[in-house]
Design a protein around this motif. Structure first.
Motif, PDB file in Angstrom:
ATOM      1  N   UNK A  21     -54.202 -29.827   4.273  1.00 45.09           N
ATOM      2  CA  UNK A  21     -55.637 -29.920   4.427  1.00 45.09           C
ATOM      3  C   UNK A  21     -55.981 -31.069   5.357  1.00 45.09           C
ATOM      4  N   UNK A  22     -56.895 -30.811   6.278  1.00 44.09           N
ATOM      5  CA  UNK A  22     -57.406 -31.842   7.174  1.00 44.09           C
ATOM      6  C   UNK A  22     -58.758 -32.285   6.639  1.00 44.09           C
ATOM      7  N   UNK A  23     -58.887 -33.554   6.320  1.00 43.38           N
ATOM      8  CA  UNK A  23     -60.162 -34.077   5.852  1.00 43.38           C
ATOM      9  C   UNK A  23     -60.967 -34.529   7.060  1.00 43.38           C
ATOM     10  N   UNK A  24     -62.176 -34.004   7.188  1.00 40.09           N
ATOM     11  CA  UNK A  24     -63.024 -34.316   8.331  1.00 40.09           C
ATOM     12  C   UNK A  24     -64.431 -34.648   7.870  1.00 40.09           C
ATOM     13  N   UNK A  25     -65.075 -35.540   8.607  1.00 43.82           N
ATOM     14  CA  UNK A  25     -66.499 -35.750   8.400  1.00 43.82           C
ATOM     15  C   UNK A  25     -67.217 -34.583   9.070  1.00 43.82           C
ATOM     16  N   UNK A  26     -68.471 -34.384   8.770  1.00 50.35           N
ATOM     17  CA  UNK A  26     -69.252 -33.318   9.406  1.00 50.35           C
ATOM     18  C   UNK A  26     -69.257 -33.534  10.924  1.00 50.35           C
ATOM     19  N   UNK A  27     -69.458 -34.781  11.351  1.00 52.43           N
ATOM     20  CA  UNK A  27     -69.471 -35.124  12.773  1.00 52.43           C
ATOM     21  C   UNK A  27     -68.123 -34.797  13.428  1.00 52.43           C
ATOM     22  N   UNK A  28     -67.032 -35.144  12.762  1.00 49.96           N
ATOM     23  CA  UNK A  28     -65.699 -34.872  13.290  1.00 49.96           C
ATOM     24  C   UNK A  28     -65.424 -33.387  13.407  1.00 49.96           C
ATOM     25  N   UNK A  95     -70.926 -36.868   3.286  1.00 45.07           N
ATOM     26  CA  UNK A  95     -71.137 -38.314   3.200  1.00 45.07           C
ATOM     27  C   UNK A  95     -71.886 -38.708   1.933  1.00 45.07           C
ATOM     28  N   UNK A  96     -72.778 -37.873   1.479  1.00 43.91           N
ATOM     29  CA  UNK A  96     -73.598 -38.214   0.313  1.00 43.91           C
ATOM     30  C   UNK A  96     -72.859 -37.973  -1.005  1.00 43.91           C
ATOM     31  N   UNK A  97     -71.757 -37.221  -0.935  1.00 51.39           N
ATOM     32  CA  UNK A  97     -71.025 -36.891  -2.156  1.00 51.39           C
ATOM     33  C   UNK A  97     -70.128 -38.036  -2.633  1.00 51.39           C
ATOM     34  N   UNK A  98     -69.858 -38.989  -1.757  1.00 52.72           N
ATOM     35  CA  UNK A  98     -68.990 -40.108  -2.128  1.00 52.72           C
ATOM     36  C   UNK A  98     -69.667 -40.959  -3.198  1.00 52.72           C
ATOM     37  N   UNK A  99     -68.853 -41.494  -4.100  1.00 54.90           N
ATOM     38  CA  UNK A  99     -69.378 -42.357  -5.148  1.00 54.90           C
ATOM     39  C   UNK A  99     -69.976 -43.602  -4.509  1.00 54.90           C
ATOM     40  N   UNK A 126     -60.566 -38.680   8.395  1.00 59.63           N
ATOM     41  CA  UNK A 126     -59.308 -37.967   8.269  1.00 59.63           C
ATOM     42  C   UNK A 126     -58.443 -38.225   9.492  1.00 59.63           C
ATOM     43  N   UNK A 127     -57.163 -37.944   9.379  1.00 56.61           N
ATOM     44  CA  UNK A 127     -56.219 -38.231  10.459  1.00 56.61           C
ATOM     45  C   UNK A 127     -56.594 -37.548  11.774  1.00 56.61           C
ATOM     46  N   UNK A 128     -57.172 -36.363  11.707  1.00 60.45           N
ATOM     47  CA  UNK A 128     -57.481 -35.606  12.920  1.00 60.45           C
ATOM     48  C   UNK A 128     -58.567 -36.254  13.768  1.00 60.45           C
ATOM     49  N   UNK A 129     -59.398 -37.105  13.180  1.00 56.88           N
ATOM     50  CA  UNK A 129     -60.466 -37.722  13.966  1.00 56.88           C
ATOM     51  C   UNK A 129     -60.343 -39.243  14.050  1.00 56.88           C
ATOM     52  N   UNK A 130     -59.181 -39.771  13.697  1.00 63.98           N
ATOM     53  CA  UNK A 130     -58.958 -41.213  13.764  1.00 63.98           C
ATOM     54  C   UNK A 130     -58.961 -41.693  15.220  1.00 63.98           C
ATOM     55  N   UNK A 131     -59.563 -42.855  15.432  1.00 61.63           N
ATOM     56  CA  UNK A 131     -59.597 -43.500  16.740  1.00 61.63           C
ATOM     57  C   UNK A 131     -59.763 -44.999  16.492  1.00 61.63           C
ATOM     58  N   UNK A 132     -58.658 -45.703  16.248  1.00 60.44           N
ATOM     59  CA  UNK A 132     -58.738 -47.119  15.882  1.00 60.44           C
ATOM     60  C   UNK A 132     -59.502 -47.984  16.876  1.00 60.44           C
ATOM     61  N   UNK A 133     -59.418 -47.658  18.167  1.00 57.99           N
ATOM     62  CA  UNK A 133     -60.134 -48.434  19.184  1.00 57.99           C
ATOM     63  C   UNK A 133     -61.642 -48.384  18.932  1.00 57.99           C
ATOM     64  N   UNK A 134     -62.115 -47.273  18.400  1.00 52.67           N
ATOM     65  CA  UNK A 134     -63.545 -47.116  18.107  1.00 52.67           C
ATOM     66  C   UNK A 134     -63.868 -47.459  16.657  1.00 52.67           C
ATOM     67  N   UNK A 135     -62.911 -48.036  15.935  1.00 49.06           N
ATOM     68  CA  UNK A 135     -63.154 -48.439  14.551  1.00 49.06           C
ATOM     69  C   UNK A 135     -63.111 -47.303  13.552  1.00 49.06           C
ATOM     70  N   UNK A 136     -62.479 -46.205  13.905  1.00 42.30           N
ATOM     71  CA  UNK A 136     -62.367 -45.045  13.013  1.00 42.30           C
ATOM     72  C   UNK A 136     -60.909 -44.961  12.579  1.00 42.30           C
ATOM     73  N   UNK A 137     -60.619 -45.371  11.331  1.00 44.11           N
ATOM     74  CA  UNK A 137     -59.241 -45.378  10.847  1.00 44.11           C
ATOM     75  C   UNK A 137     -59.010 -44.256   9.841  1.00 44.11           C
ATOM     76  N   UNK A 138     -57.794 -43.751   9.873  1.00 42.68           N
ATOM     77  CA  UNK A 138     -57.418 -42.637   9.016  1.00 42.68           C
ATOM     78  C   UNK A 138     -57.228 -43.091   7.575  1.00 42.68           C
ATOM     79  N   UNK A 139     -57.554 -42.201   6.671  1.00 40.32           N
ATOM     80  CA  UNK A 139     -57.279 -42.451   5.254  1.00 40.32           C
ATOM     81  C   UNK A 139     -55.780 -42.462   4.991  1.00 40.32           C
ATOM     82  N   UNK A 140     -54.982 -42.010   5.959  1.00 35.37           N
ATOM     83  CA  UNK A 140     -53.525 -41.983   5.819  1.00 35.37           C
ATOM     84  C   UNK A 140     -52.859 -43.214   6.441  1.00 35.37           C
ATOM     85  N   UNK A 141     -53.617 -44.042   7.148  1.00 30.73           N
ATOM     86  CA  UNK A 141     -53.062 -45.260   7.749  1.00 30.73           C
ATOM     87  C   UNK A 141     -52.770 -46.271   6.636  1.00 30.73           C
TER      88      UNK A 141
END
Length: 173
Positions: A21-28, A95-99, A126-141
Motif C-alpha cells: 500500500x502506498x500512503x498518499x496525501x490528497x495533494x500527493x 488530513x482531518x482524520x488524524x488524531x 508516504x514514500x511515493x511523495x517524499x521530497x526531503x529538500x522541500x521538507x516532505x519526509x516519508x513515514x518510512x524514513x
C-alpha cells in the motif's frame, strides 16, 4: 499462490505480484495522477513524433536519434507502470482524520534536535511523495518512523544510518 512447472510454490513470482500500500496525501495523489495523465497523453505523443522522425530520417541500424527516442520511450513507459501501481494501491490519508496532536501521514511537524537551537519543520508523507529538500519526509524514513504516532512535547530517539540522535517534538498540526 503461484505454482511453478515442478508443482512447487514459486516464492519469487509471488513477491513480484504482491503490492504494498502506498500512503498518499490528497495533494500527493492528485499530483501523481496529473503526472500519469501527462505521460499517457502529451509525453507519449511527443515520443511517437520523435520516433517517426527518426525512422524517416535515414538508416535504422546506426541512428542515434532513434536510439535516444527508444530509450526515452522505455523510461516513460516504466514511469507510467510505476505510477499506475502506486495509484492503484494508494490509500489516501484524510488530513482531518488524524488524531489531534498525534503525528500521522499529512501532519506538519516542528522538531528540535537535542543540543541544537534550530527548529526544523517537516510534513510527514508516504514514500511515493517524499521530497526531503522541500521538507516532505516519508513515514518510512528513520526520522518519520521514529516520530510517527508521537505527540507534542515527546522526546524521541531516532536511529539513523549516521548514528542515533534525540529530537523533541515542538508542534504538530
Amino acid at each position: 499462490m503461484l505454482i511453478n512447472d515442478r508443482g512447487k510454490t514459486d516464492q519469487s513470482s509471488q513477491k513480484e505480484i504482491e503490492m504494498t500500500t502506498s500512503f498518499l496525501t490528497r495533494e500527493g495523489y492528485e499530483k501523481l495522477q496529473e503526472e500519469l495523465d501527462s505521460l499517457r497523453t502529451v509525453k507519449r505523443e511527443q515520443i511517437a513524433e520523435r520516433l517517426h522522425e527518426a525512422i524517416e530520417g535515414g538508416e535504422l541500424l546506426d541512428n542515434a536519434e532513434l536510439e535516444a527516442a527508444k530509450n526515452e520511450q522505455a523510461f516513460v513507459e516504466g514511469r507510467i507502470k510505476e505510477l499506475e501501481i502506486i495509484l492503484a494501491t494508494a490509500r489516501v490519508i484524510d488530513d482531518k482524520a488524524a488524531q489531534a496532536g498525534c503525528i500521522q501521514i499529512g501532519s506538519k511537524v516542528t522538531i528540535q534536535e537535542e543540543g541544537s537551537k534550530d527548529k526544523e519543520e517537516y510534513t510527514i508523507v508516504g514514500a511515493a511523495e517524499a521530497d526531503p529538500v522541500k521538507g516532505r519526509i516519508s513515514n518510512e524514513s528513520p526520522l518519520g518512523k521514529a516520530i510517527f504516532n508521537h505527540r507534542e512535547g515527546d522526546k524521541v530517539q531516532v536511529e539513523a544510518p549516521a548514528g542515533a540522535f534525540t529530537v523533541k517534538i515542538i508542534k504538530v498540526s
